[in-house]
Scaffold this motif. Sequence first.
Motif, PDB file in Angstrom:
ATOM      1  N   PHE B 227       8.628  40.386  89.035  1.00 46.06           N
ATOM      2  CA  PHE B 227       9.702  39.738  89.786  1.00 46.06           C
ATOM      3  C   PHE B 227       9.146  39.394  91.164  1.00 46.06           C
ATOM      4  O   PHE B 227       8.640  40.269  91.880  1.00 46.06           O
ATOM      5  N   MET B 228       9.224  38.136  91.506  1.00 46.55           N
ATOM      6  CA  MET B 228       8.706  37.703  92.805  1.00 46.55           C
ATOM      7  C   MET B 228       9.841  37.319  93.730  1.00 46.55           C
ATOM      8  O   MET B 228      10.862  36.777  93.310  1.00 46.55           O
ATOM      9  N   ASN B 229       9.622  37.598  95.015  1.00 52.89           N
ATOM     10  CA  ASN B 229      10.594  37.179  96.016  1.00 52.89           C
ATOM     11  C   ASN B 229       9.852  36.911  97.311  1.00 52.89           C
ATOM     12  O   ASN B 229       9.026  37.717  97.732  1.00 52.89           O
ATOM     13  N   ASP B 230      10.099  35.766  97.910  1.00 47.85           N
ATOM     14  CA  ASP B 230       9.542  35.429  99.217  1.00 47.85           C
ATOM     15  C   ASP B 230       8.013  35.603  99.260  1.00 47.85           C
ATOM     16  O   ASP B 230       7.456  36.067 100.244  1.00 47.85           O
ATOM     17  N   GLY B 231       7.340  35.242  98.163  1.00 43.57           N
ATOM     18  CA  GLY B 231       5.879  35.272  98.144  1.00 43.57           C
ATOM     19  C   GLY B 231       5.270  36.606  97.771  1.00 43.57           C
ATOM     20  O   GLY B 231       4.059  36.738  97.705  1.00 43.57           O
ATOM     21  N   TYR B 232       6.106  37.623  97.595  1.00 39.99           N
ATOM     22  CA  TYR B 232       5.606  38.952  97.234  1.00 39.99           C
ATOM     23  C   TYR B 232       5.912  39.269  95.783  1.00 39.99           C
ATOM     24  O   TYR B 232       6.903  38.789  95.242  1.00 39.99           O
ATOM     25  N   VAL B 233       5.046  40.135  95.187  1.00 46.49           N
ATOM     26  CA  VAL B 233       5.422  40.753  93.921  1.00 46.49           C
ATOM     27  C   VAL B 233       6.309  41.936  94.297  1.00 46.49           C
ATOM     28  O   VAL B 233       5.846  42.896  94.899  1.00 46.49           O
ATOM     29  N   VAL B 234       7.587  41.828  93.973  1.00 53.07           N
ATOM     30  CA  VAL B 234       8.529  42.874  94.368  1.00 53.07           C
ATOM     31  C   VAL B 234       8.562  43.975  93.316  1.00 53.07           C
ATOM     32  O   VAL B 234       8.603  45.154  93.628  1.00 53.07           O
ATOM     33  N   GLY B 237       6.413  45.537  85.948  1.00 56.42           N
ATOM     34  CA  GLY B 237       6.440  46.603  84.947  1.00 56.42           C
ATOM     35  C   GLY B 237       6.765  46.052  83.589  1.00 56.42           C
ATOM     36  O   GLY B 237       6.698  44.848  83.355  1.00 56.42           O
ATOM     37  N   THR B 238       7.116  46.940  82.665  1.00 59.02           N
ATOM     38  CA  THR B 238       7.520  46.496  81.340  1.00 59.02           C
ATOM     39  C   THR B 238       8.903  45.858  81.464  1.00 59.02           C
ATOM     40  O   THR B 238       9.603  46.089  82.452  1.00 59.02           O
ATOM     41  N   PRO B 239       9.313  45.057  80.479  1.00 62.15           N
ATOM     42  CA  PRO B 239      10.644  44.447  80.550  1.00 62.15           C
ATOM     43  C   PRO B 239      11.723  45.523  80.741  1.00 62.15           C
ATOM     44  O   PRO B 239      12.662  45.330  81.494  1.00 62.15           O
ATOM     45  N   ASP B 240      11.540  46.641  80.088  1.00 65.15           N
ATOM     46  CA  ASP B 240      12.530  47.714  80.190  1.00 65.15           C
ATOM     47  C   ASP B 240      12.641  48.219  81.636  1.00 65.15           C
ATOM     48  O   ASP B 240      13.732  48.353  82.184  1.00 65.15           O
ATOM     49  N   GLN B 241      11.464  48.447  82.255  1.00 67.65           N
ATOM     50  CA  GLN B 241      11.454  48.908  83.652  1.00 67.65           C
ATOM     51  C   GLN B 241      12.127  47.903  84.578  1.00 67.65           C
ATOM     52  O   GLN B 241      12.968  48.241  85.390  1.00 67.65           O
ATOM     53  N   VAL B 242      11.737  46.632  84.448  1.00 66.54           N
ATOM     54  CA  VAL B 242      12.197  45.629  85.403  1.00 66.54           C
ATOM     55  C   VAL B 242      13.661  45.263  85.167  1.00 66.54           C
ATOM     56  O   VAL B 242      14.444  45.165  86.114  1.00 66.54           O
ATOM     57  N   PHE B 243      14.019  45.086  83.897  1.00 65.67           N
ATOM     58  CA  PHE B 243      15.380  44.610  83.626  1.00 65.67           C
ATOM     59  C   PHE B 243      16.414  45.749  83.601  1.00 65.67           C
ATOM     60  O   PHE B 243      17.537  45.571  84.049  1.00 65.67           O
ATOM     61  N   ARG B 247      13.733  49.156  90.581  1.00 65.03           N
ATOM     62  CA  ARG B 247      13.723  50.107  91.681  1.00 65.03           C
ATOM     63  C   ARG B 247      14.167  49.459  92.994  1.00 65.03           C
ATOM     64  O   ARG B 247      14.729  50.077  93.856  1.00 65.03           O
ATOM     65  N   GLU B 248      13.831  48.171  93.117  1.00 68.30           N
ATOM     66  CA  GLU B 248      14.091  47.515  94.404  1.00 68.30           C
ATOM     67  C   GLU B 248      15.490  46.892  94.425  1.00 68.30           C
ATOM     68  O   GLU B 248      15.945  46.334  93.425  1.00 68.30           O
ATOM     69  N   ASP B 249      16.111  46.906  95.597  1.00 69.26           N
ATOM     70  CA  ASP B 249      17.437  46.316  95.762  1.00 69.26           C
ATOM     71  C   ASP B 249      17.424  44.816  95.488  1.00 69.26           C
ATOM     72  O   ASP B 249      18.335  44.272  94.885  1.00 69.26           O
ATOM     73  N   ARG B 250      16.357  44.159  95.940  1.00 70.34           N
ATOM     74  CA  ARG B 250      16.277  42.710  95.773  1.00 70.34           C
ATOM     75  C   ARG B 250      16.280  42.343  94.278  1.00 70.34           C
ATOM     76  O   ARG B 250      16.871  41.344  93.872  1.00 70.34           O
ATOM     77  N   THR B 251      15.581  43.132  93.461  1.00 67.25           N
ATOM     78  CA  THR B 251      15.539  42.881  92.021  1.00 67.25           C
ATOM     79  C   THR B 251      16.930  43.040  91.412  1.00 67.25           C
ATOM     80  O   THR B 251      17.380  42.194  90.640  1.00 67.25           O
ATOM     81  N   LYS B 252      17.599  44.121  91.804  1.00 62.80           N
ATOM     82  CA  LYS B 252      18.952  44.383  91.283  1.00 62.80           C
ATOM     83  C   LYS B 252      19.886  43.237  91.647  1.00 62.80           C
ATOM     84  O   LYS B 252      20.650  42.759  90.799  1.00 62.80           O
ATOM     85  N   GLN B 253      19.762  42.796  92.903  1.00 67.55           N
ATOM     86  CA  GLN B 253      20.600  41.702  93.388  1.00 67.55           C
ATOM     87  C   GLN B 253      20.370  40.436  92.576  1.00 67.55           C
ATOM     88  O   GLN B 253      21.302  39.767  92.146  1.00 67.55           O
ATOM     89  N   PHE B 254      19.075  40.134  92.319  1.00 66.67           N
ATOM     90  CA  PHE B 254      18.719  38.925  91.559  1.00 66.67           C
ATOM     91  C   PHE B 254      19.218  39.015  90.119  1.00 66.67           C
ATOM     92  O   PHE B 254      19.858  38.099  89.609  1.00 66.67           O
TER      93      PHE B 254
END
Lengths: 228, 258
Positions: B227-234, B237-243, B247-254
């Motif tokens: 998951f990328m945001n503002d030029g960073y890899v935020v 992980g595996t699809p299970d981890q990310v989806f 861990r990050e608030d920005r990912t949850k928000q997206f």
Amino acid sequence: MDTFLEQLPIVIHSLNTGFLQTMKLFFVTLLGAVPLGLLISFGTLSEFAPVRVFLNLLIWVVRGTPLMIQLLIIYYFPGLVLKNPVWGGGEAGRFAASAVAFVINYACYFSEIFRGGIISIPLGQDEAGMVLGMTKTQIFFRIKLLQMIKRILPPMSNEILTLVKDTSLARIIALQEVIWAGQAFMKGSQGISGAIWPLFFTAVYYLACNGLLTLLFNRAERKLEYFR
Amino acid sequence: MHILEVEHIGKSFGRTEVLKDICFTLEKSQVLSIIGSSGSGKTTLLRCLNFLERPDHGIIRVAGRTLFDAADEEKQKESEIRKNRLHFGMVFQAFHLFPQYTALENVMLARQLQAKKRADYKSAKKEILTEIRTEAESLLAQMGLSNRMKNYPHQLSGGQCQRVAIARALAMKPDILCFDEPTSALDPELTGEVLKVIRQLAEQRTTMIIVTHEMSFARDVSDQVIFMNDGYVVEHGTPDQVFEHPREDRTKQFLGKF
């Protein structure tokens, strides 16, 4: 000689000879100005600023001044100002000077049409070629050129039809093209004088030639209709 | 050995920093999906891998070989880059097929040009061209386009065009096939047929990097998700981890928006 029917074969023969010179100038200009125009268009798209600036200046001067003046300068300047008459005096010299003036003039106009054609092709075509490992030359010749030709055919047909008629400007340095041949019968030539109709008659030659060219361009456009 | 190692890639356009210290690795036969909102740098990252953009910093290695090193002038030469590019295939959002060539010719063109440089081209021309043709035909058949080979791009639907573009990329036998939002220009129905083809490639263990907005597809087909945001890899992980467990608030928000 009095009767029209007696004059006609003489006039036609003379106009044919003149039109041959017209056609020679037309084809030489086309043959020279298309490649030169392509080179100039590459130059104006170059990332190297001095080349770009120089060529844009050249295009400005050439398109900004009458072709008639350019003909006069190219023909007379070397002899009268530089005291080095490179063109010589005869018809061959006049033809060479005319050809140089026409090639430079038309290359500048063509280059702008070519430039327009090149920049109208989406950047994605270059990128698709690049990711497939093609060289810039391969991308231009194998991918972009035909798309560009398709797009520039209408403006090119305009310019080329104009060229056919513009060749009459070489009359100003006495190139013996078809208008010159027609005009000769006003002043007097081969026993015919004071006749203005041969001059009017020259229009038929241009009209026939441009009719043929129009057909050719229509055919080329139809040939390229298979893709979009 | 990793098939792809990306180390500290950075890229700026003027004063805008588009990619900031991107690092990741990819294994052979894996599928990596890159998700994130528009302007997060996903497409630029993919374009850097294909050398359509030159990274300002960082190293790109394929199968242990350094293809690009921003600190090494030797690696920046046009001819060098052109060769190294072929380790990656690229499928664009807008297809970019060559309009004056048929589907089959689109797939064959680059291979034919490449073959001309072979030492045995003159003596074995016929065999080489037949081989290229057979391969192209079988790729198009694999894409479900056997009856469309002689068609020009304007005679094909968007989904068919994109499948021709995938065959065209595969014809160069890249180590890693990259997709830049391959279905963003398509309606839902045509999206389905393109995703089916990509899924099929994943089953055949093709190494792929997919920039996409199709979240459920990314979750299904990927081994790794970035998951990328503002030029960073935020998040990475595996699809299970990310989806499921970001861990990050920005990912949850997206992800919350889907």
